[in-house]
Design an enzyme around this catalytic site. Structure first.
Site, PDB file in Angstrom:
ATOM      1  N   HIS A  29      -3.770  -4.815  -0.106  1.00  0.00           N
ATOM      2  CA  HIS A  29      -3.312  -5.390   1.158  1.00  0.00           C
ATOM      3  C   HIS A  29      -3.410  -6.910   1.087  1.00  0.00           C
ATOM      4  CE1 HIS A  29      -2.986  -1.752   3.691  1.00  0.00           C
ATOM      5  NE2 HIS A  29      -3.905  -1.278   2.872  1.00  0.00           N
ATOM      6  N   GLU A  70      -2.488  -9.010   3.232  1.00  0.00           N
ATOM      7  CA  GLU A  70      -2.835  -9.522   4.559  1.00  0.00           C
ATOM      8  C   GLU A  70      -4.335  -9.412   4.841  1.00  0.00           C
ATOM      9  OE1 GLU A  70      -2.272  -5.119   5.380  1.00  0.00           O
ATOM     10  OE2 GLU A  70      -1.506  -6.597   3.944  1.00  0.00           O
ATOM     11  N   CYS A  74       0.836  -1.201   0.000  1.00  0.00           N
ATOM     12  CA  CYS A  74       0.000   0.000   0.000  1.00  0.00           C
ATOM     13  C   CYS A  74       0.879   1.263   0.000  1.00  0.00           C
ATOM     14  CB  CYS A  74      -0.990  -0.044   1.154  1.00  0.00           C
ATOM     15  SG  CYS A  74      -2.319   1.187   0.999  1.00  0.00           S
TER      16      CYS A  74
END
EC number: 4.3.2.10
Length: 193
Positions: free
Chosen positions: A175, A177, A77
């Site tokens: 992202h 994650e 990001c």
């Protein structure tokens, strides 16, 4: 394997640490130059505003360190955006790793872009076993335009770089994650490089 998440006060680093733990690895959070230099893999996260994040990197000397790293580095990001030449956000000079300037979405689309989008034109081992048009999670108002270093694309009013790569440096605007199974596979691909 020694995995270091750069801890410079700009990023949701715990969620990345948990995602790596789910893959069976441990990551440490550090801003210590020697620890980062001796890591097998480095993750450079970022959530927030570009100029203040860059200021934190300069204060810690990490702005000089990161471009010299030779192991695989993954910017996430804002981390990816800071690896670019510059950003319109706060008129910020970046690390200059990726030869592209980050710009703001124009007024034809709602910003920030928040939520799920599809990635296309996948061109890297980072996307091994990832299908075209898989969904990934994004939160951003600025983007890197398509360029020679683009390895994945998204579309939101304009086609833009969802991921970049130059040598050992990788960046994802999204992202991983927070991108469910797809994101986990992308993180695993990075850790297996």
């Amino acid at each position: 394997m020694k995995i270091v998440i750069i801890n410079y006060g700009a990023g949701n680093i715990q969620s990345i640490k948990f995602a790596i733990k789910r893959l069976g690895y441990e990551a440490i959070l550090s801003n210590v130059v020697t620890e980062i230099q001796h890591a097998d893999k480095v993750i450079f996260p970022g959530v927030g505003e570009a100029s203040s994040a860059m200021h934190k990197l300069r204060d810690s000397g990490l702005d000089k360190l990161i471009p010299t790293l030779t192991q695989p580095v993954l910017g996430i990001c804002l981390g990816m955006q800071l690896m670019c030449h510059s950003s319109e956000e706060g008129n910020t000079t970046g690390l200059g790793i990726f030869d592209v300037d980050v710009v703001k979405f124009d007024s034809t689309v709602k910003v920030p872009q928040i939520g799920w989008n599809q990635i296309t034109n996948l061109k890297s081992e980072l996307f091994n076993s990832i299908e075209e048009k898989e969904h990934i999670y994004l939160v951003h108002s600025f983007y890197a335009p398509l360029c020679d270093e683009t390895i994945a694309e998204c579309s939101y009013g304009v086609d833009y770089s969802a991921a970049l790569q130059k040598d050992n440096f990788y960046g994802t605007q999204f992202h991983p994650e927070k991108s469910s199974d797809v994101g986990q596979r992308i993180l695993e691909n990075f850790l297996k490089m």
